[in-house]
Design a protein around this motif. Structure first.
Motif, short mmCIF file in Angstrom:
data_model
loop_
_atom_site.label_atom_id
_atom_site.label_comp_id
_atom_site.label_asym_id
_atom_site.label_seq_id
_atom_site.Cartn_x
_atom_site.Cartn_y
_atom_site.Cartn_z
N MET A 173 5.59 7.71 6.25
CA MET A 173 6.65 7.26 7.15
C MET A 173 6.48 5.76 7.42
SD MET A 173 6.82 10.51 9.80
CE MET A 173 8.54 10.19 10.22
N ASP A 174 7.44 4.99 6.90
CA ASP A 174 7.39 3.53 7.02
C ASP A 174 8.22 3.11 8.23
OD1 ASP A 174 7.11 0.84 6.64
OD2 ASP A 174 8.04 0.79 4.66
N GLU A 175 7.55 2.64 9.28
CA GLU A 175 8.21 2.21 10.52
C GLU A 175 9.17 3.28 11.04
OE1 GLU A 175 7.61 -0.50 12.21
OE2 GLU A 175 6.45 -1.70 10.80
N PRO A 176 8.70 4.50 11.32
CA PRO A 176 9.60 5.59 11.69
C PRO A 176 10.39 5.35 12.96
CG PRO A 176 7.31 6.20 12.10
CD PRO A 176 7.28 4.93 11.31
N THR A 177 9.91 4.51 13.87
CA THR A 177 10.62 4.32 15.14
C THR A 177 11.30 2.96 15.24
OG1 THR A 177 8.76 3.40 16.40
CG2 THR A 177 8.91 5.81 16.26
N ALA A 178 11.37 2.21 14.14
CA ALA A 178 11.98 0.87 14.17
C ALA A 178 13.43 0.97 14.62
CB ALA A 178 11.90 0.23 12.79
N GLY A 238 -0.14 16.38 6.39
CA GLY A 238 -0.77 15.09 6.66
C GLY A 238 0.30 14.03 6.81
N VAL A 239 0.17 13.14 7.80
CA VAL A 239 1.16 12.09 8.04
C VAL A 239 0.48 10.73 8.03
CG1 VAL A 239 2.89 11.16 9.64
CG2 VAL A 239 2.58 13.65 9.45
N LEU A 240 0.95 9.85 7.15
CA LEU A 240 0.52 8.45 7.15
C LEU A 240 1.72 7.62 7.55
CD1 LEU A 240 -1.66 6.28 6.44
CD2 LEU A 240 -0.64 6.20 4.16
N PHE A 241 1.58 6.82 8.62
CA PHE A 241 2.73 6.03 9.05
C PHE A 241 2.33 4.60 9.37
CE2 PHE A 241 0.99 7.67 13.03
CZ PHE A 241 1.27 6.71 14.00
N THR A 242 3.26 3.68 9.10
CA THR A 242 3.11 2.30 9.52
C THR A 242 3.96 2.10 10.76
OG1 THR A 242 4.98 1.45 8.23
CG2 THR A 242 2.84 1.56 7.12
N GLU A 243 3.56 1.18 11.61
CA GLU A 243 4.28 0.99 12.87
C GLU A 243 3.88 -0.33 13.50
OE1 GLU A 243 6.90 1.23 15.27
OE2 GLU A 243 6.72 3.22 14.34
N HIS A 244 4.89 -1.07 14.01
CA HIS A 244 4.60 -2.31 14.73
C HIS A 244 4.48 -2.08 16.23
CE1 HIS A 244 4.56 -5.41 11.70
NE2 HIS A 244 5.68 -4.95 11.16
N ASP A 245 5.02 -0.98 16.72
CA ASP A 245 4.96 -0.69 18.16
C ASP A 245 3.58 -0.08 18.47
OD1 ASP A 245 5.13 0.63 20.70
OD2 ASP A 245 7.32 0.57 20.54
N MET A 246 2.74 -0.86 19.11
CA MET A 246 1.37 -0.40 19.37
C MET A 246 1.31 0.73 20.38
SD MET A 246 -0.64 -1.95 17.33
CE MET A 246 0.72 -1.69 16.17
N ASP A 247 2.29 0.81 21.27
CA ASP A 247 2.31 1.95 22.20
C ASP A 247 2.49 3.25 21.43
OD1 ASP A 247 1.93 0.36 24.42
OD2 ASP A 247 4.06 0.17 24.86
N VAL A 248 3.35 3.24 20.42
CA VAL A 248 3.56 4.42 19.58
C VAL A 248 2.28 4.76 18.83
CG1 VAL A 248 4.76 5.29 17.52
CG2 VAL A 248 6.05 4.09 19.30
N VAL A 249 1.64 3.76 18.27
CA VAL A 249 0.42 3.98 17.49
C VAL A 249 -0.67 4.61 18.34
CG1 VAL A 249 -1.47 2.82 16.27
CG2 VAL A 249 0.89 2.16 15.81
N PHE A 250 -0.96 4.01 19.48
CA PHE A 250 -2.08 4.48 20.30
C PHE A 250 -1.78 5.79 21.02
CE2 PHE A 250 -3.34 -0.01 19.86
CZ PHE A 250 -4.64 0.20 19.42
N ALA A 251 -0.50 6.09 21.20
CA ALA A 251 -0.15 7.36 21.84
C ALA A 251 -0.18 8.54 20.89
CB ALA A 251 1.24 7.25 22.48
N CYS A 293 0.84 -1.20 0.00
CA CYS A 293 0.00 0.00 0.00
C CYS A 293 0.87 1.25 0.00
CB CYS A 293 -0.92 -0.02 1.22
SG CYS A 293 -2.21 1.25 1.18
N PHE A 294 1.89 1.27 0.85
CA PHE A 294 2.81 2.40 0.90
C PHE A 294 3.52 2.59 -0.44
CE2 PHE A 294 4.56 4.85 4.60
CZ PHE A 294 3.36 4.91 5.28
N GLY A 295 3.94 1.47 -1.04
CA GLY A 295 4.61 1.54 -2.32
C GLY A 295 3.75 2.14 -3.41
N MET A 296 2.46 1.85 -3.39
CA MET A 296 1.55 2.42 -4.39
C MET A 296 1.35 3.91 -4.17
SD MET A 296 -1.30 -0.53 -5.18
CE MET A 296 -1.65 -1.03 -3.50
N LEU A 297 1.32 4.33 -2.92
CA LEU A 297 1.15 5.75 -2.63
C LEU A 297 2.39 6.55 -2.99
CD1 LEU A 297 -0.62 5.51 0.85
CD2 LEU A 297 -1.68 5.86 -1.38
#
Length: 243
Positions: free
Chosen positions: A158-163, A187-200, A46-50
């Motif tokens: 931003m693809d996994e900005p805090t990895a 506008g910021v669209l980001f992917t993230e595996h750290d759920m604490d980062v996402v929900f915060a 999805c990120f690649g298409m955008l």
């Protein structure tokens, strides 16, 4: 009001495998929107298409009302889209300032002044003369953000900005991004595996599973969504009650 980013029916298959299936969403200026999902959900596609790295099989991507579907990455960048990657893309042998000056190549403004401004913005002014390869990983991520901001973007991908970052570095980076988004209406669209980062930090969350958008809403709604919890519990993940 026209959405900054408007995605409709985005789809992509690879060898008969449907990586992304009929995904639609919108993103407003100044909003932080998280795109999450288990491994193999279709986030990277999805990120690649955008960003123009992957050409969609179907669907439309509009930026501020203009159709950018299938454009090359350079043309999408020129339309005001900045991007950071899961693995930071910087030139380790160049100085921090030289990295930014390279990204500014072709800009009409004085590059040295703009370089100082961008490095000050991300908190790296004191490191301008250091080789990028000597930076901590958190500072490398800040440098990559400065590069993404070099075209004065309207949209940041931003693809996994805090990895790979420590907890304090993750918080500091996302607070910086959120402040920039609010102040500059980016506008910021980001992917993230750290759920604490996402929900915060996310204003809204999109959840992909096997290429399908299965949930969309504010963090509290996503946290309580039984289908989302089932998907993540299947991955051995749980949502922190904090943040």
């Amino acid at each position: 009001m026209t959405a900054l980013l408007d995605v409709r029916g985005l789809s992509k298959s690879f060898g008969g495998v449907e990586a992304v299936r009929d995904v639609s969403f919108a993103l407003a200026a100044g909003e932080l929107l998280a795109l999450i999902g288990p491994n193999g959900a279709g986030k990277s596609t999805c990120f690649g298409m955008l960003g123009g790295q992957v050409r969609p099989d179907a669907g439309r991507v509009r930026l501020a009302g203009a159709d950018i579907t299938g454009l090359k990455p350079r043309r999408i960048w020129a339309r005001g889209v900045g991007r950071t990657f899961q693995t930071a893309e910087t030139f380790a042998s160049m100085t921090v300032a030289e990295n930014v000056e390279t990204a500014l190549h072709g800009r009409t403004a004085a590059r040295s002044a703009e370089t100082r401004r961008l490095l000050g913005l991300v908190g790296l002014a004191a490191a301008a003369g250091r080789p990028a390869g000597t930076l901590s990983y958190g500072d490398v991520k800040r440098l990559e953000l400065a590069l993404a901001l070099s075209n004065t973007p309207r949209l940041l991908l931003m693809d996994e900005p805090t990895a790979g970052m420590a907890a304090a570095e993750r918080t500091a980076l996302m607070q910086l991004v959120a402040g920039l988004a609010r102040e500059r209406q980016v506008g910021v669209l980001f992917t993230e595996h750290d759920m604490d980062v996402v929900f915060a930090h996310a204003d809204r969350i999109l959840v992909l599973d096997r290429g399908l958008l299965i949930a969309e809403g504010p963090p509290e709604a996503i946290r309580a969504d039984p289908q989302v919890r089932a998907v993540y519990l299947g991955e051995g993940l749980t949502f922190s009650e904090a943040g």
